[in-house]
Design a protein around this motif. Sequence first.
Motif, short mmCIF file in Angstrom:
data_model
loop_
_atom_site.label_atom_id
_atom_site.label_comp_id
_atom_site.label_asym_id
_atom_site.label_seq_id
_atom_site.Cartn_x
_atom_site.Cartn_y
_atom_site.Cartn_z
N ARG A 279 1.13 -1.35 -0.13
CA ARG A 279 -0.10 0.37 -0.20
C ARG A 279 0.90 0.96 0.07
N ALA A 280 2.07 1.40 0.76
CA ALA A 280 3.06 2.22 0.98
C ALA A 280 2.97 2.71 -0.30
N LEU A 281 3.79 1.60 -1.08
CA LEU A 281 4.87 1.49 -2.49
C LEU A 281 3.37 2.53 -3.55
N ALA A 282 2.30 2.01 -3.08
CA ALA A 282 0.44 1.96 -4.40
C ALA A 282 0.46 3.69 -4.12
N GLY A 283 1.25 3.85 -3.27
CA GLY A 283 -0.17 5.57 -2.91
C GLY A 283 -0.94 5.36 -2.23
N ASP A 284 -1.08 4.40 -1.73
CA ASP A 284 -2.66 3.89 -1.66
C ASP A 284 -2.95 4.24 0.50
N LEU A 285 -2.01 4.63 1.32
CA LEU A 285 -2.05 4.84 2.69
C LEU A 285 -2.85 6.50 2.89
N ALA A 286 -4.11 6.08 3.53
CA ALA A 286 -4.50 6.98 3.56
C ALA A 286 -3.09 8.40 4.45
N PRO A 287 -3.30 10.18 4.44
CA PRO A 287 -2.41 10.45 5.14
C PRO A 287 -2.45 10.69 6.32
N GLY A 288 -1.37 11.49 6.96
CA GLY A 288 -1.64 11.00 8.43
C GLY A 288 -0.85 10.85 9.30
N HIS A 289 -1.00 10.33 10.79
CA HIS A 289 -0.15 9.32 11.52
C HIS A 289 -1.58 9.17 12.27
N HIS A 290 -1.69 7.55 12.17
CA HIS A 290 -2.12 6.60 12.56
C HIS A 290 -1.40 5.23 13.66
N GLY A 291 -2.19 4.82 14.19
CA GLY A 291 -1.60 3.05 14.62
C GLY A 291 -3.26 3.19 15.75
N ALA A 292 -1.63 1.46 16.29
CA ALA A 292 -2.66 0.71 17.11
C ALA A 292 -1.61 0.82 18.05
N ILE A 293 -2.06 0.77 19.53
CA ILE A 293 -1.46 0.26 20.48
C ILE A 293 -2.17 -0.80 21.25
N ALA A 294 -1.55 -1.51 22.00
CA ALA A 294 -1.47 -2.75 22.75
C ALA A 294 -2.51 -2.49 24.14
N LEU A 295 -3.42 -2.78 24.72
CA LEU A 295 -3.67 -1.82 26.02
C LEU A 295 -3.54 -3.56 26.76
N ARG A 479 -15.10 3.16 29.41
CA ARG A 479 -14.10 2.45 28.55
C ARG A 479 -13.78 2.60 27.13
N PRO A 480 -12.76 1.93 27.41
CA PRO A 480 -11.51 2.19 25.19
C PRO A 480 -12.20 1.47 24.53
N ALA A 481 -12.52 2.55 22.89
CA ALA A 481 -13.04 2.27 22.17
C ALA A 481 -12.01 0.79 21.01
N PRO A 482 -11.92 0.12 21.13
CA PRO A 482 -10.94 -1.08 20.72
C PRO A 482 -10.89 -0.58 19.19
N THR A 483 -10.11 -1.36 18.60
CA THR A 483 -9.40 -1.60 17.01
C THR A 483 -8.70 -2.07 17.31
N ASP A 484 -8.96 -2.52 15.34
CA ASP A 484 -8.34 -3.70 14.42
C ASP A 484 -6.77 -2.72 14.32
N PRO A 485 -6.37 -3.73 15.16
CA PRO A 485 -4.26 -3.06 14.51
C PRO A 485 -4.39 -2.99 12.88
N ALA A 486 -4.30 -4.22 12.39
CA ALA A 486 -4.73 -4.10 10.52
C ALA A 486 -5.11 -2.70 10.25
N LYS A 487 -6.06 -2.93 10.70
CA LYS A 487 -6.98 -2.00 9.82
C LYS A 487 -6.65 -0.56 10.27
N GLU A 488 -5.41 0.28 11.18
CA GLU A 488 -5.09 0.71 11.24
C GLU A 488 -3.78 1.34 10.55
N ILE A 489 -3.07 0.07 11.07
CA ILE A 489 -2.02 0.51 9.74
C ILE A 489 -1.93 0.53 8.61
N LEU A 490 -2.59 -0.62 8.05
CA LEU A 490 -3.33 -0.63 6.25
C LEU A 490 -3.83 0.72 6.33
N ARG A 491 -4.74 1.49 6.87
CA ARG A 491 -5.45 2.51 6.81
C ARG A 491 -5.38 3.61 5.12
#
Length: 491
Positions: A279-295, A479-491
């Motif tokens: 996705r990075a090489l294809a330019g398909d990543l959304a701009p900005g700073h995103h990601g996921a941290i485990a609790l 209560r924390p709003a959980p997310t999917d780490p793959a979704k956050e990394i690949l968005r």
Amino acid sequence: MTLSTEAVAGLATDVHLPDGDGPFPAVLVRTPYDRRRHRAELRGWARRGFAALAQDVRGRYASPGEWRPYENEAADGAATVRWIRRQAWSDGRLVAAGGSYAAHCALVLGTRPDARPDAVIAAVPALGAAETAREPSGPERLWTRAAWWAAHGDRPDSDEDALDKSLAADPALLTHLPLTGLPERLGRSLPSWPGLWRRHGRGRLLADAERAGMPLLAVGGHHDHFTEDTVALWRRWGGPSARLLLGPWGHGLVSRPGPDARPAHRLDLGGLYARWARRALAGDLAPGHHGAIALGDSPWWLPAGTEGAPHAPDLRLLRGPRFTADPARPVRSGDLTVPADGPPDRCLLVTPPLPRPLDVVGPVRVHLRATADTPSADWAARLVALTPKGTAERLAVGIVRRERPAGARTEFTVDLGRLARRLAAGTRLRLEIAGHHFPAHARNPHTGDDPVTAVRLLASRREVDPAGVVLRLPVLTARPAPTDPAKEILR
């Protein structure tokens, strides 16, 4: 798939090509830890359609030259990138990847306008010699640097257990003075060891990161000694997109899970890296700073950047508002037991049992009002969880060096790093305030001499004002709003 070994820019390089005619995007890993250890990783990249290369850095394993950590990686890496892009099998696109020192090799390529990669994967990045050797305020990271230099310094190969074997023969190995004499006690030449401690310049790579022009995937662990550097790199990255993945892992990431890791924190990092790179090489990543941290100690992943609100739990003094920081008998970094008798060697405070689970996410800090009778003093703060099961577990540690007139009462803050942890109901938090954290950190000799070259030690009398001790925990109020780490990394 084909594997060949080439002399690329004069350095030994394994090249693993996918099946088919190509051309292919490339992935480059430059390492001082033996390129052959990456062959399974190269096969994984090749199966996913990447030309994968692993290279021994100059002076290591099969590469000729003199091994000078952190000195030649930008130039040697740039020459390698130029070679890759000239090959018939290369489509011109390249991902620089690596972990620890290899992450440093990947990152410095971003500073080379003549050979910049198109994307960077930096796992548990070692940003530079000064950053790895010292805390920001000066205390020396003795254990990790002694272990690394004993294993890898000034030699073409590695002996991973060198320090452990030497300690088995001489358990007091790291207590001998001066610390510059360590090579003689290890029984081999380490000419670069004294020079490590003369390096004080920090932040160059982070400053360069602000001008980066490519996507970044930064990966780290809550139990890694480079956690803060990983987060700082992500925050300051100036490329079009930056992603952060932070799990309950040590320096070995998923192969070294912490005690708070849960099944949801087991990830296929190799597969995730490849999907992100595409996705990075294809330019398909959304701009900005995103990601996921485990609790930790929960099944949840949270969006990167999640932080709790400051909370100051009630602290009750147990003992030691006055104590002696004696470098001849320092508080040990690997020992969570507290002496029950004798003169106090630390100040101890504890919270009541937590009435409910507490989700702590973000930086932990301790504010102190204290006095030392020596002009130079280190102040170490260690936060320990006393669980309902009767066990003690280190949560966070911070240490600062203060230079103040002897006897002057001062107020200051000790940063203990980041936590992302669910604390169970009934847990009590113990806060220890000491003058040493040895051997993780070198002992302040209290003489005003450099701890690395000092040959004389003095005890330092300390006084902590219990009313001036404030522990600040970043606690989630909902209560924390959980997310999917793959979704956050690949968005």
